[in-house]
Motif scaffolding. Structure first.
Motif, PDB file in Angstrom:
ATOM      1  N   SER A  58       0.774  -1.247   0.000  1.00  8.18           N
ATOM      2  CA  SER A  58       0.000   0.000   0.000  1.00  8.18           C
ATOM      3  C   SER A  58       0.800   1.288   0.000  1.00  8.18           C
ATOM      4  O   SER A  58       0.199   2.349  -0.180  1.00  8.18           O
ATOM      5  CB  SER A  58      -0.934   0.025   1.217  1.00  8.18           C
ATOM      6  N   SER A  59       2.112   1.240   0.169  1.00  7.25           N
ATOM      7  CA  SER A  59       2.831   2.491   0.411  1.00  7.25           C
ATOM      8  C   SER A  59       3.973   2.798  -0.549  1.00  7.25           C
ATOM      9  O   SER A  59       4.539   3.886  -0.480  1.00  7.25           O
ATOM     10  CB  SER A  59       3.400   2.493   1.848  1.00  7.25           C
ATOM     11  N   CYS A  60       4.331   1.883  -1.433  1.00  7.47           N
ATOM     12  CA  CYS A  60       5.478   2.135  -2.314  1.00  7.47           C
ATOM     13  C   CYS A  60       5.111   3.158  -3.391  1.00  7.47           C
ATOM     14  O   CYS A  60       4.174   2.933  -4.168  1.00  7.47           O
ATOM     15  CB  CYS A  60       5.942   0.841  -2.970  1.00  7.47           C
ATOM     16  N   PRO A  61       5.826   4.276  -3.478  1.00  5.71           N
ATOM     17  CA  PRO A  61       5.487   5.300  -4.475  1.00  5.71           C
ATOM     18  C   PRO A  61       5.775   4.859  -5.908  1.00  5.71           C
ATOM     19  O   PRO A  61       5.322   5.510  -6.848  1.00  5.71           O
ATOM     20  CB  PRO A  61       6.383   6.475  -4.070  1.00  5.71           C
ATOM     21  N   LYS A  62       6.515   3.760  -6.068  1.00  5.35           N
ATOM     22  CA  LYS A  62       6.829   3.260  -7.402  1.00  5.35           C
ATOM     23  C   LYS A  62       5.851   2.158  -7.849  1.00  5.35           C
ATOM     24  O   LYS A  62       6.032   1.565  -8.912  1.00  5.35           O
ATOM     25  CB  LYS A  62       8.254   2.706  -7.438  1.00  5.35           C
ATOM     26  N   ALA A  63       4.838   1.892  -7.048  1.00  6.96           N
ATOM     27  CA  ALA A  63       3.888   0.819  -7.370  1.00  6.96           C
ATOM     28  C   ALA A  63       2.461   1.353  -7.484  1.00  6.96           C
ATOM     29  O   ALA A  63       1.507   0.611  -7.308  1.00  6.96           O
ATOM     30  CB  ALA A  63       3.959  -0.271  -6.298  1.00  6.96           C
ATOM     31  N   LEU A  64       2.316   2.628  -7.815  1.00  2.75           N
ATOM     32  CA  LEU A  64       0.987   3.232  -7.850  1.00  2.75           C
ATOM     33  C   LEU A  64       0.096   2.605  -8.914  1.00  2.75           C
ATOM     34  O   LEU A  64      -1.128   2.539  -8.733  1.00  2.75           O
ATOM     35  CB  LEU A  64       1.110   4.747  -8.081  1.00  2.75           C
ATOM     36  N   ASP A  65       0.686   2.140 -10.027  1.00  3.14           N
ATOM     37  CA  ASP A  65      -0.135   1.500 -11.057  1.00  3.14           C
ATOM     38  C   ASP A  65      -0.750   0.203 -10.536  1.00  3.14           C
ATOM     39  O   ASP A  65      -1.883  -0.149 -10.900  1.00  3.14           O
ATOM     40  CB  ASP A  65       0.685   1.243 -12.323  1.00  3.14           C
ATOM     41  N   ARG A  66      -0.044  -0.487  -9.654  1.00  2.75           N
ATOM     42  CA  ARG A  66      -0.552  -1.727  -9.069  1.00  2.75           C
ATOM     43  C   ARG A  66      -1.697  -1.437  -8.111  1.00  2.75           C
ATOM     44  O   ARG A  66      -2.723  -2.127  -8.117  1.00  2.75           O
ATOM     45  CB  ARG A  66       0.582  -2.469  -8.360  1.00  2.75           C
TER      46      ARG A  66
END
Length: 240
Positions: A58-66
């Motif tokens: 829920s918190s990784c800024p590089k995984a927003l598409d997921r």
């Protein structure tokens, strides 16, 4: 929600869900705590945060598409349920492909705004016209995160809700949080109940279970792709 999950999701996902809810998955931080020699940093390129389960889901800024894929899967099911039960006089807009109006979710005859809540429900059969603004969040399911998401989304759309009320519309600002591990707390259960009463949706427990399962299945897909820089979620998750 747990009963719905036990009988309606694959066995492997259920085993993962149990470990996710007890924080016993083989995340880098857990592996380090268990004495393994591992890099505890997030594997996503450009992210140097500690790779906890909460960060991965829920918190990784590089995984927003997921996270958007999971969010849109939950929102799509909610939209489909509303559309199959609503009265003819009720119109619905959503921040999903094919459901926007002029690129947003607020019809210009109501109020001019750049804001676009995830879901806007308009019942013109009532006097005054009833407008529901619903903003969905799929956060890490802790009481602190639920509270923070609720306060943030309430504040974000309170001005818009106020503008609509000034124009004479009976307006409700309803943030909704579905935890990324499928959890709905008491307040969000009330929000769903309010929505079901408004649209006359039968089987609210079924809807609650379905939304939780979709969030959980979305998180499982995100977990499986945790070591990959590439993401292709495919079609949005659907459940029956």
């Amino acid at each position: 929600a747990w009963k719905a999950c036990i009988y309606r999701i694959p066995r492997g996902v259920m085993a993962w869900a149990v470990r996710a809810c007890t924080n016993t998955l083989a995340t880098p931080d857990n592996l380090a705590r268990w004495g393994k020699q591992v890099d505890t940093k997030c594997h996503m390129e450009g992210c140097n945060s500690a790779s906890t389960l909460g960060h991965l889901l829920s918190s990784c800024p590089k995984a927003l598409d997921r996270y958007s894929f999971r969010h849109d899967s939950v929102l799509s099911h909610l939209l489909t349920t509303i559309m199959s039960n609503k009265k003819e006089e009720v119109t619905v807009y959503a921040d999903l492909a094919g459901w926007r109006i002029n690129g947003g979710t607020i019809p210009p005859d109501l109020v001019l705004t750049e804001q676009k809540p995830d879901l806007v429900i308009i019942d013109r059969s009532t006097n005054p016209t009833k407008v529901v603004l619903l903003e969905l969040t799929v956060p890490w399911d802790s009481s602190e995160n639920f509270k923070a998401a609720y306060e943030r989304k309430t504040a974000r759309y309170e001005r818009l809700a106020g503008d609509l009320r000034e124009k004479g519309y009976n307006t409700a600002n309803l943030p909704l949080e579905i935890g990324c591990r499928g959890v709905l707390n008491a307040r969000n259960s009330v929000v769903l109940e309010t929505l079901c009463n408004l649209i006359r949706i039968p089987g609210r427990q079924k809807l609650k279970g379905a939304l939780g399962r979709i969030a959980l299945l979305g998180s499982y897909r995100i977990w499986l792709a945790r070591n990959s820089q590439d993401w292709s979620g495919g079609d949005l998750i659907k459940v029956t």
